[in-house]
Enzyme design. Structure first.
Site, PDB file in Angstrom:
ATOM      1  N   ASP A  84      -6.838-107.694   5.518  1.00 33.05           N
ATOM      2  CA  ASP A  84      -6.326-106.446   4.954  1.00 33.05           C
ATOM      3  C   ASP A  84      -6.337-105.297   5.954  1.00 33.05           C
ATOM      4  O   ASP A  84      -7.195-105.223   6.832  1.00 33.05           O
ATOM      5  CB  ASP A  84      -7.179-106.080   3.735  1.00 33.05           C
ATOM      6  CG  ASP A  84      -6.464-105.163   2.767  1.00 33.05           C
ATOM      7  OD1 ASP A  84      -5.255-105.353   2.559  1.00 33.05           O
ATOM      8  OD2 ASP A  84      -7.121-104.272   2.197  1.00 33.05           O
ATOM      9  N   ASP A 106      -0.809-102.530   8.176  1.00 30.63           N
ATOM     10  CA  ASP A 106      -0.850-101.134   7.751  1.00 30.63           C
ATOM     11  C   ASP A 106      -0.302-100.222   8.841  1.00 30.63           C
ATOM     12  O   ASP A 106      -1.003 -99.842   9.781  1.00 30.63           O
ATOM     13  CB  ASP A 106      -2.286-100.742   7.410  1.00 30.63           C
ATOM     14  CG  ASP A 106      -2.377 -99.363   6.770  1.00 30.63           C
ATOM     15  OD1 ASP A 106      -1.335 -98.678   6.683  1.00 30.63           O
ATOM     16  OD2 ASP A 106      -3.484 -98.977   6.351  1.00 30.63           O
ATOM     17  N   GLY A 212      -7.231 -99.424  -3.813  1.00 34.12           N
ATOM     18  CA  GLY A 212      -8.145 -98.445  -4.380  1.00 34.12           C
ATOM     19  C   GLY A 212      -8.401 -98.632  -5.861  1.00 34.12           C
ATOM     20  O   GLY A 212      -8.675 -97.669  -6.585  1.00 34.12           O
ATOM     21  N   ASN A 233      -6.356-104.665  -5.650  1.00 38.74           N
ATOM     22  CA  ASN A 233      -7.384-104.699  -4.610  1.00 38.74           C
ATOM     23  C   ASN A 233      -8.656-103.991  -5.070  1.00 38.74           C
ATOM     24  O   ASN A 233      -8.599-102.844  -5.520  1.00 38.74           O
ATOM     25  CB  ASN A 233      -6.881-104.014  -3.338  1.00 38.74           C
ATOM     26  CG  ASN A 233      -5.899-104.867  -2.569  1.00 38.74           C
ATOM     27  OD1 ASN A 233      -5.369-105.842  -3.087  1.00 38.74           O
ATOM     28  ND2 ASN A 233      -5.637-104.494  -1.328  1.00 38.74           N
ATOM     29  N   THR A 236     -14.803-101.130  -3.251  1.00 37.75           N
ATOM     30  CA  THR A 236     -15.957-100.259  -3.446  1.00 37.75           C
ATOM     31  C   THR A 236     -16.776-100.653  -4.671  1.00 37.75           C
ATOM     32  O   THR A 236     -18.006-100.508  -4.676  1.00 37.75           O
ATOM     33  CB  THR A 236     -15.495 -98.793  -3.559  1.00 37.75           C
ATOM     34  OG1 THR A 236     -14.813 -98.436  -2.345  1.00 37.75           O
ATOM     35  CG2 THR A 236     -16.667 -97.855  -3.752  1.00 37.75           C
TER      36      THR A 236
END
Length: 283
Positions: A84, A106, A212, A233, A236
């Site tokens: 990623d 990215d 996120g 995704n 955290t």
């Protein structure tokens, strides 16, 4: 079980109008927790290693990839391997040679023309190796050193017309879009732009990816999947579970020095988080 191609999991999810979750792997315990959570939920998942995680492991892709792939092989769940947020050209080359089923390139910090150019080149190289390529248009924000970005900030949200042109110009297999979420959120308070998600779904022929997702409430995730998100995704949320379990154990056992004592509950907490997110998507 043999590693499952990311494209296979994504295609199945699109056909069923559901989504597949991709969980960030930092340590071996993260990978083991994703496998355990997927087995518990009876659902497939994507083991996702980021460029930042590779940097954490000394910049070498080999060891963390080998460990994560080994977890996938020994699990009864169908698990894919994804790299990623790849910015480095050298890391992309390494990933294409390391057996990854998919890579997210990215170039979102670049201007539109440079983003298209860099992504199209990555797609060409990836497809030569049979690797599924994801890219990002818009700015999700919130990664280390970046501010959180609101869905209504000018220039942040992904424009459907531009997204259609971008997909056509680059040939990407999936598109990560900016619709109101942000990386590294520790509270689940993000409000997504569901009308935009639906517009993007209608504008582009490839699956949409929500980055996120840790900061997105359950109901918002369900609505996002219903509107067209296919890859969700999560990073955290695993770290929050991990760290919370470690803190709780060490507070209760302050003289502990054996890391296995607190890594067991940390791994179990992450597995529970994985199973929760997979349950959301399966529902």
């Amino acid at each position: 079980m043999p590693q499952t191609p990311t494209a296979e999991l994504i295609d199945e999810a699109r056909e069923k109008h559901t989504a597949v979750a991709a969980f960030n792997v930092i340590t071996l315990e993260h990978a083991e927790a994703v496998a355990a959570g997927a087995e518990q939920a009876g659902a497939p998942a994507i083991l996702q290693i980021s460029e930042n995680a590779v940097k954490f492991h000394g910049g070498s892709l080999a060891a963390v990839t080998a460990a994560t792939a080994a977890v996938a092989r020994t699990s009864s769940a169908r698990l894919a391997l994804h790299l990623d947020h790849v910015v480095s050209a050298d890391l992309l080359t390494a990933a294409l040679e390391a057996g990854y089923g998919s890579v997210m390139v990215d170039a979102s910090k670049l201007g539109y023309a440079d983003n298209v150019r860099a992504t199209a080149d990555a797609v060409r190289r990836g497809h030569e190796r049979g690797v599924w390529i994801e890219a990002e248009l818009g700015r999700v924000g919130g990664k280390e050193g970046e501010p959180a970005l609101d869905a209504h900030t000018p220039g942040v949200r992904t424009d459907p017309a531009e997204a259609a042109a971008y997909v056509a110009a680059t040939g990407v297999d999936a598109l990560a879009v900016a619709v109101g979420s942000s990386h590294a959120m520790t509270e689940r308070t993000a409000a997504l732009d569901h009308e935009l998600i639906a517009a993007l779904r209608d504008a582009v022929p490839v699956p949409l990816v929500l980055h996120g997702s840790s900061g997105v409430p359950d109901a918002e995730i369900r609505r996002a999947v219903a509107a067209g998100m296919v890859k969700i995704n999560v990073g955290t949320a695993l770290n929050t579970a991990f760290t919370g379990a470690v803190r709780e154990y060490l507070a209760a056992h302050p003289t502990t020095v054996d890391p296995r004592k607190y890594l067991v509950p940390a791994r179990e907490a992450m597995a529970g988080t994985v199973a929760h997110f997979l349950g959301l998507l399966g529902g």
